[in-house]
Each structure stands twice: as structure tokens, then as C-alpha cells.
Design an enzyme around this catalytic site. Structure first.
Site, mmCIF file in Angstrom:
data_model
loop_
_atom_site.group_PDB
_atom_site.id
_atom_site.type_symbol
_atom_site.label_atom_id
_atom_site.label_comp_id
_atom_site.label_asym_id
_atom_site.label_seq_id
_atom_site.Cartn_x
_atom_site.Cartn_y
_atom_site.Cartn_z
ATOM 1 N N ASN A 145 0.733 -1.121 0.074
ATOM 2 C CA ASN A 145 0.036 -0.175 0.059
ATOM 3 C C ASN A 145 0.867 1.372 -0.042
ATOM 4 O OD1 ASN A 145 -1.867 1.992 0.504
ATOM 5 N ND2 ASN A 145 -2.794 0.891 1.995
ATOM 6 N N HIS A 244 -14.450 -12.398 -20.175
ATOM 7 C CA HIS A 244 -15.863 -12.113 -19.492
ATOM 8 C C HIS A 244 -15.625 -10.647 -18.840
ATOM 9 C CE1 HIS A 244 -13.109 -14.332 -16.580
ATOM 10 N NE2 HIS A 244 -13.367 -13.263 -15.571
ATOM 11 N N ARG A 323 -0.870 -10.897 -20.575
ATOM 12 C CA ARG A 323 -1.300 -12.253 -20.114
ATOM 13 C C ARG A 323 -2.405 -12.441 -20.362
ATOM 14 N NH1 ARG A 323 -4.912 -14.628 -15.877
ATOM 15 N NH2 ARG A 323 -3.997 -16.398 -15.298
ATOM 16 N N ASP A 325 -6.274 -14.021 -19.644
ATOM 17 C CA ASP A 325 -7.069 -14.785 -19.028
ATOM 18 C C ASP A 325 -8.065 -15.825 -19.534
ATOM 19 O OD1 ASP A 325 -7.772 -15.337 -16.049
ATOM 20 O OD2 ASP A 325 -9.835 -14.510 -16.512
ATOM 21 N N GLU A 354 -3.464 -18.032 -20.576
ATOM 22 C CA GLU A 354 -3.479 -19.058 -19.301
ATOM 23 C C GLU A 354 -4.300 -20.168 -19.777
ATOM 24 O OE1 GLU A 354 -6.136 -19.262 -15.052
ATOM 25 O OE2 GLU A 354 -6.575 -17.788 -16.895
ATOM 26 N N HIS A 420 -1.697 -16.934 -8.309
ATOM 27 C CA HIS A 420 -2.759 -16.529 -7.475
ATOM 28 C C HIS A 420 -3.830 -17.516 -7.376
ATOM 29 C CE1 HIS A 420 -3.784 -15.277 -11.493
ATOM 30 N NE2 HIS A 420 -5.022 -15.145 -11.185
ATOM 31 N N ASP A 421 -3.772 -18.617 -8.193
ATOM 32 C CA ASP A 421 -4.860 -19.508 -8.446
ATOM 33 C C ASP A 421 -4.551 -20.867 -7.655
ATOM 34 O OD1 ASP A 421 -6.750 -18.102 -9.932
ATOM 35 O OD2 ASP A 421 -5.535 -18.499 -11.732
ATOM 36 N N ASP A 465 -6.849 -20.397 -3.205
ATOM 37 C CA ASP A 465 -7.732 -18.785 -3.144
ATOM 38 C C ASP A 465 -8.675 -19.213 -2.191
ATOM 39 O OD1 ASP A 465 -9.141 -16.727 -3.668
ATOM 40 O OD2 ASP A 465 -10.060 -17.510 -5.287
ATOM 41 N N ARG A 469 -3.477 -15.541 -1.418
ATOM 42 C CA ARG A 469 -3.511 -14.125 -1.863
ATOM 43 C C ARG A 469 -3.153 -13.261 -0.414
ATOM 44 N NH1 ARG A 469 -8.641 -14.092 -6.096
ATOM 45 N NH2 ARG A 469 -7.541 -15.817 -7.424
#
Length: 579
Positions: A145, A244, A323, A325, A354, A420-421, A465, A469
């Protein structure tokens, strides 16, 4: 020979141009079924009169549990090439040409395989920088942050336990602030998960493709990040979520509000009006999630919109690639047009999809440069973390990747051990840091592009997940700094030795009993051998050398005795020997 196991196909992964003068030919046979394979080739137009042929002994480049894969590169200046294969197994000689076997060498032009004129536009070119890339994946909301003024109202303390909704306040300024850390690690490419305006912490539900999410910053913040990264020779790759959108994407809102009268009704797969937003709704989605309506990339207006998005961010922010998705759920036709548009704006932009399985359909040179290599991930996970397979099986799985892809794509695959998956590798390894070190060793010594998921280098843990994360740990007292130094060492070795970025790869040992796997990387006159000891006890291997050899990780120098050195491999560790 088992003829049924033999496979070759022209104008495919088994016959393609590397350049205007180089043609790579590959053939598959049953494992250990051929003693020798000759590739015999000729000039299609001169052969009828001069009867001149040329012969190359094909090299066995890979073996999996069932097959061997042989390759040869034809260097020529012919207009068109004819060729056929000669199999020798000690008992008989067999010829294979134009998909037919014969005991006699073919003579007539109609009996040969034919590779036509090589058009430069058909040659598969991957950006040159990709071969030397080390990619660092960042989940922006969880990295750092750097600007509290853009924090969401519900922001939580940085070290909070995470769930699917929680916000910690990470942003683009946070990444800018940590470029020193990224550069010191040795990274030269950053891949960020989505940064565009969306309704979640992960941003895979895009609301506005032309706006940076205000929680992350602005267009100017992204420009600053890219500019400062470039000054450090670090490239920046963004995430394209084109399969999507989110439910607040204006065209989808228009369909919700106006139903069948919406000008955007054909942008989505609507099965029933009026549109009701819910889980498993009456419209196409990503993974049955009603908050992620599927975009119809076959629609010309959708196609144009998304390609405009892709080119806009390259022109506006000078990003270095995309990349893609859920790349396998959008049409091949779309990705072909996407590639043309992206490469027209920035020829050396890197495009990686991916796809979680064998991906050769996307890696023909007309769509992607690379994919996230989950085939590699699965092999490393099962060999190192879960110990479900042994060294021989691991070698077969790894070598099968060479059999799957064209060489340009094979050399640029994103070799990851987590993302992250997925669950963190250290968690899959039940906290055994030796296993994470060994997995990293494999990443940085094998063919392809190593990709580090943020925090792996300092020992972060977490299941699938959302646990994978968590906020990046910046308190050095809570980091595994010894592990980080190991990563830095691996990255340095990779950068300093062309064998690891441009060299050939060959298995030299796959010992089931001792669970040791060994390989050789070679480039021009340089050569090194790597050995992986996946046992809980120290072991030794004998390597034939003509001179002293050094362990690049420890600096130890081995002097040969009668042409061999005895190399020590610690338990659950790897060694890389410059020979």
C-alpha cells in the site's frame, strides 16, 4: 519397429520453419524402438535431374513414458524441400515417406514428404528478450500500500487473515515504491493481475477496460510505474480479461436495463430475457459465476472493442505484453486477430495465455508466444512437494513438454510453481523449505521462463484462493531472508550463463532407486550439468569431465581423477556444475 507409434505431420509442430533457411523436422517413435534415424532431404525441383540427396542423423531430443522424439534442422536455400525418414534398428532398414512405410528407398517425388516455400510471415517469432526473462507475478491489491489516499472505505490491516472480499489497500504506487526490492532480487519482468476498474479485490470482473481502478491509482500512476520499471530494464505485462466482464460493465448494464432492445444484446450469450443477475443465471458466464458475464468474442463489435483495449494500453502506457486470462474459452479466430493488432503496435510485445493443459493449438505462431506452463507445475509439484512420482517419471513428464511444442514456444514457456490460483508451494510441501528451494532450482535451470509468485522468495504460505493471496510480508524479521538470498543466487546464475537461457536441454540421469535426476544444458562451447537429489539423505554422483569443474551454487571446485569428479548433492537439493 512398432509402425503404429510413428508420428509425423507436415506444417505442424513436427515440421516448421525456424527461419527462411532453417526447417525443423521432428518425428515420434515408440520408446527405445529405433537404433538410428536418418533424415534424408533434397531439392524438390533439382532432384528429378541431379538425383542428389542430403542426410542428417536425427538427435533424440526427448523421451516420455511411451515415446521418443527425434529432431533435425535442415539448413538450405531450396525453393521447396522434399524429405523422408530412414529407420535403422540393427535388424532391418525401413523408410517412411508421405505417410507410407516401405522396405525400399523412395525415388519418385510423389512419394516424399514436401515442405513448401517458407514465407517470413509464417515463421514463429518470439520476442528476443523473452529467453532471458525472469517474471515476478504481483497481485496488486496484496503487494504494498503505497498511497493510503485511494484506500477503499472497508480497508483492513495489512496482516489480516484474507477472505474473498477483504481489501488490504495495495496499489500501483506500492509497486513503484518497491521497485528497488524487485530490481535487487534480479527480476526483469513484472506481470500484474488485472488493474482496471472492477468490483472486487482481484479485478477479474472488469467494469471499465479503459480506466485504472481508482483503488490502484490512475493512468498517470501506471505510466510512472512503467517508465520507472523500464529505466531499470524491467518490463511490465498486464492481465487481459477478455473472456468475460463484470456486471457493471456498461454494455452489460445496458442489456440488463433494456433487455432485447439493447444494442449490446449480442455482446453476451443471453438465453432468456429479462436478464436477472444471479449465480448460474440465464446467460453465459465464466465458471457459472453470475457476476462475470461471458463476452462473445466472435461478435465483430466485441472483437474490435477488446482489440482496441489491447492496443490502447500499449500506445498509452508503453506496456510490454499481455497475459490472457481464461484464454482457452475465447475463440482462436479472436486471438489470431489480437496477435496481429498487438504485434503491429509493438512487435516485441510478449503474449502469454492462461491454458492449464497441453496448449499447442495456441502456440503455432499465429496466436500466443507462450502459455503459463501448468504441465511443468504439475510435474514439479508431484515430484518434489507431494513425492507421488520418482526421478524417472519426473524426467518423462518434463521431457514430454519438448515433444508437445514448437521450439520457439518451448523456449518461452512460463514455468511456475504457483500463482494466485493455486496453493503456495511451501504449503503443499508442508512447510519444508528444502522442497521449495528444490522447486526453485528446477525453475531456474530448466528450459523456459521462470515465474516467481510474489512472496514465494521469502517463504510465504497459504492454501488455495483466497489463502494464497495474503498481503506481502515486508517485515524482514518475518521473512526467510536466507531463502531470498538463494533465489537471488539462482537468478544471478541464470543471467550469467547462456546455457540456461539459450541452451539445449538433455536428460543424463534418471535414477529411480536413488531418486536422482540429472540433466545437461549446453550452448555453443559452454556446458553445465544439474543434478536433483529428491531423497532425505546426501548422495554423490560421478561426472565425466576433461578439466576442473565448479559448483555454481557453492563455488566448490572439483578436480578430476581419471577423467571423473565425485559431486556431493545434499538431501532435498540440487547442484549445478559448470563443466
Amino acid at each position: 519397429m512398432l509402425k503404429e507409434a510413428v508420428y509425423h505431420k507436415i506444417c505442424s509442430d513436427y515440421a516448421y520453419a525456424l527461419s527462411r533457411e532453417e526447417l525443423l523436422i521432428k518425428i515420434r517413435t515408440k520408446k527405445n524402438d529405433a537404433e538410428k534415424i536418418n533424415l534424408i532431404y533434397l531439392d524438390k525441383y533439382k532432384y528429378p535431374t541431379n538425383k542428389e540427396t542430403f542426410t542428417i542423423v536425427m538427435k533424440k531430443m526427448a523421451s516420455d513414458n511411451l515415446f521418443d522424439y527425434y529432431e533435425a534442422v535442415i539448413k538450405h536455400n531450396f525453393i521447396s524441400v522434399n524429405y523422408f525418414f530412414e529407420f535403422i534398428d540393427g535388424k532391418e532398414t525401413l523408410y517412411y515417406a508421405n505417410y507410407l512405410f516401405s522396405a525400399e528407398q523412395p525415388e519418385d517425388g510423389q512419394e516424399f514428404f514436401n515442405f513448401p516455400v517458407m514465407d517470413e510471415k509464417d515463421i514463429f517469432l518470439v520476442p528476443e528478450w523473452a529467453g532471458e526473462a525472469v517474471i515476478y507475478q504481483i497481485f496488486p491489491e496484496r503487494f504494498h500500500n503505497g498511497d493510503t489516499s485511494n484506500d477503499p472505505a472497508e480497508v483492513k490491516p495489512w496482516d489480516s487473515e484474507v477472505d474473498r472480499q477483504i481489501m488490504l489497500g495495495g496499489d500501483l504506487q506500492g509497486i513503484i515504491d518497491k521497485l528497488d526490492y524487485i530490481e535487487d532480487l534480479g527480476i526483469n519482468a513484472i506481470y500484474m493481475t488485472p488493474v482496471f476498474k472492477a468490483g472486487s479485490n482481484h479485478k477479474y470482473d472488469t467494469y471499465d477496460y479503459f480506466q485504472i481502478d481508482p483503488q490502484f491509482g490512475s493512468l498517470e500512476t501506471l505510466k510512472e510505474l512503467v517508465d520507472k520499471a523500464h529505466k531499470r530494464n524491467i518490463r511490465v505485462i498486464l492481465d487481459a480479461v477478455f473472456n468475460h466482464s463484470g456486471v457493471e460493465f456498461p454494455p452489460f448494464r445496458d442489456v440488463v436495463d433494456n433487455g432485447e432492445n439493447s444494442e449490446y444484446r449480442d455482446w453476451f450469450h443471453i438465453r432468456k430475457f429479462p436478464v436477472e443477475i444471479k449465480e448460474e443465471p440465464d446467460y453465459g458466464t465464466f465458471a457459472y459465476g453470475g457476476h462475470m458475464p461471458k463476452l462473445m468474442t466472435g461478435n465483430e463489435a466485441v472483437k474490435k472493442y477488446l482489440i482496441d483495449v489491447a492496443t490502447y494500453w500499449i500506445k498509452e502506457a508503453d506496456i510490454d505484453g499481455w497475459r490472457l486470462d481464461v484464454a482457452d474459452e475465447a475463440g482462436h479466430h479472436f486471438w489470431r486477430e489480437f496477435r496481429k493488432a498487438v504485434k503491429a503496435v509493438k512487435p516485441d510485445a510478449l503474449i502469454a495465455g492462461e491454458v492449464w493443459y497441453e496448449s499447442s493449438a495456441w502456440l503455432q505462431g499465429d496466436q500466443f508466444d507462450s502459455v503459463m506452463n501448468y504441465v511443468f507445475t504439475d510435474a514439479v509439484k508431484n515430484f518434489v512437494a507431494l513425492e507421488k512420482i520418482n526421478a524417472k517419471e519426473f524426467g518423462e513428464r518434463i521431457e514430454s513438454i519438448r515433444g508437445l511444442y514448437k521450439l520457439p514456444a518451448y523456449n518461452a514457456l512460463w514455468n511456475l510453481i504457483g500463482s494466485h490460483d493455486t496453493a503456495r508451494f511451501l504449503t503443499l510441501s508442508q512447510g519444508d523449505v528444502r522442497k521449495l528451494r528444490l522447486a526453485a532450482f528446477i525453475q531456474f535451470t530448466f528450459t523456459g521462463i521462470p515465474m516467481i509468485y510474489y512472496g514465494d522468495e521469502i517463504g510465504m504460505t497459504g492454501g488455495s484462493d483466497p489463502e494464497c493471496r495474503k498481503g506481502m510480508i515486508w517485515d524482514t524479521g518475518k521473512q526467510n531472508t536466507e531463502l531470498k538470498e538463494y533465489y537471488k543466487k539462482l537468478i544471478s546464475i541464470r543471467k550469467d550463463n547462456k546455457e540456461l537461457t539459450h541452451g539445449n536441454f538433455k536428460t543424463v540421469l534418471a535414477d529411480e532407486a536413488r531418486n536422482i535426476y540429472g540433466f545437461r544444458r549446453s550452448f555453443k562451447q559452454e556446458c553445465m550439468e544439474g543434478y536433483i537429489n529428491n531423497m532425505d539423505a546426501d548422495q554423490w554422483v560421478l561426472i565425466e569431465v576433461s578439466k576442473s569443474a565448479a559448483d555454481l551454487l557453492t563455488g566448490k571446485v572439483y578436480k578430476p581423477v581419471r577423467g571423473r569428479i565425485k559431486v556431493h548433492i545434499p538431501a532435498k537439493a540440487g547442484v549445478i556444475i559448470k563443466v
